[in-house]
Design a protein around this motif. Sequence first.
Motif, short mmCIF file in Angstrom:
data_model
loop_
_atom_site.label_atom_id
_atom_site.label_comp_id
_atom_site.label_asym_id
_atom_site.label_seq_id
_atom_site.Cartn_x
_atom_site.Cartn_y
_atom_site.Cartn_z
N ASN A 25 0.83 -1.20 0.00
CA ASN A 25 0.00 0.00 0.00
C ASN A 25 0.87 1.25 0.00
OD1 ASN A 25 0.76 0.19 2.72
ND2 ASN A 25 -0.94 -1.15 3.26
N THR A 26 0.47 2.17 -0.87
CA THR A 26 1.26 3.39 -1.04
C THR A 26 0.97 4.39 0.07
OG1 THR A 26 -0.46 4.24 -2.47
CG2 THR A 26 1.42 3.19 -3.53
N LYS A 27 -0.11 4.17 0.80
CA LYS A 27 -0.51 5.12 1.84
C LYS A 27 0.52 5.21 2.95
CE LYS A 27 -2.68 4.78 6.01
NZ LYS A 27 -3.49 3.99 6.92
N ALA A 30 3.41 7.19 1.85
CA ALA A 30 3.09 8.63 1.87
C ALA A 30 3.17 9.18 3.29
CB ALA A 30 1.69 8.86 1.29
N CYS A 31 2.58 8.46 4.23
CA CYS A 31 2.57 8.91 5.63
C CYS A 31 4.00 9.04 6.16
CB CYS A 31 1.80 7.92 6.50
SG CYS A 31 0.04 8.19 6.50
N ARG A 33 6.90 9.27 4.51
CA ARG A 33 7.68 10.31 3.84
C ARG A 33 7.25 11.70 4.32
NH1 ARG A 33 6.74 9.80 -2.09
NH2 ARG A 33 8.16 11.56 -2.23
N LEU A 34 5.93 11.83 4.47
CA LEU A 34 5.39 13.13 4.89
C LEU A 34 5.84 13.47 6.30
CD1 LEU A 34 3.53 15.34 3.85
CD2 LEU A 34 1.62 14.16 4.87
#
Lengths: 220, 268
Positions: A25-27, A30-31, A33-34
């Motif tokens: 999952n890319t989510k 994202a979390c 990295r963010l």
Amino acid sequence: MKDIFANLYNKVVSFFHQTDEKTSNTKDAACNRLKLVLMQDRTNLTPAIMDRMRRELIELLSKYMELDRELLDLNFEHEDDQMALMLSIPVIRAKNEDEINEILAKEDEERKKIEELSKSDDEEETDEETEDTEEETSESETEESEDTEDDNTDESESEEEDNSEDETESDEEDLEEEDDDDDDDEVDEEIDNDPTKTKKEKKKEKFFKKKKESEESSEQ
Amino acid sequence: MAGRVIVITSGKGGVGKTTTSANIGTALAKLGNKVVLIDTDIGLRNLDLLLGLENRIVYTIVDVVEERCKLKQALVKDKKNPNLALLAAAQTRDKSSVTAEQLKDICEELKKKNDFILVDCPAGIEQGFQNAVAGASEAIVVTTPEMSAVRDADRIIGLLEAKEEIESYKLLLNRVRPKLIEQNDMMSVEDVTEILSTDLIGVIPEDTGIITSTNKGEPIVNDETALAGKAYRNVAHRIMGEDIPLLDLNQKESIIDKIKNFFTKGKV
């Protein structure tokens, strides 16, 4: 006909592909990295400095226990105005007393060696420095007539700083045992300085903002 | 009457500031409030288009500031709702045409006769943002569940926190796609609120109806069936202090809806 088959093939392939992608999952990416990038944004710590901090922390902590370096997680969490540095590293094994003492003894030895080396360098350097300051004072005396008063005060201040540094260095030479304590104090100071940094920056920002506003209002 | 001045801002462009302003403004007006929308995106005005008022604008905010007209003359009444008015941005000028102090004065003046003044902020953190925020005491930070939008929102929140005149700010999460969240391919509502540690004022689902409603110049809150419209209406209720739970975005279409959509899609 060819098109239809090609289409069908693509659809079948993409169907299987989709099920594959579900596992990754890319989510989360994202979390994570963010969070990292926001940590950098909020603290003004560049990736290089963060990396160095991470390395130094591992180095420091692995003196006392065996750690899983790969799984180190360094994070800033903030609630309201307060910011906290969260560090989590899985401990593989606690080191026993002998091991710890061995490492510490080794480190002390190395430190002494470095100090001795730097001491001999320092002695030469301090001699040069005193000569330099003497030259500077003579220079400033000659320049006094040309320069404004402000410049002179600046120079005298810098000289004072130089002198104080020299004093501390000589202290260190005299008392080696106390030297270690000094180092610890310095580390403490560094840590103390970090959280205040952000507060200072906040204050700075507010100050500049107010300044800007007052300038704007004065323009009108 | 002392109205509330709320700035709608985001940092990043294209996350739906103007759409949010138009919809919340319309929804608040529908609930009986007197509302003025101020477009501060001077040079790039669009709020007039979303409200379908582009042909009615005579005077702009720059005309007011440069005293070519009175503030009252520059307020364009909405077609449907007499409670709603727009103070349009000038299209041929730039952000320096209006100062923070002037915008503050306009807000103060409008506060006297209105319940809500919504300030549509331009993208960015430069002077345009500073001006838009100047007169406001509340803020709605619009963001989407994308990394770049969340990062910019974090920056904006930092700037808002440093402003003494901003008493409170809330987060509006726009363009949420429940299916992607279910697949773990989009940050969830909880993820974003946790990262930004800011309270939510609403969650708006991605809705193709936004495009069609923009085409028509009519905010989606006027469409009773659209999910995004309902979400915006809920935001308006929350702004007024009502405690309304977040919409369940995973609503599955009923069979009747599916049949309805099948036929209406065929028409469109």
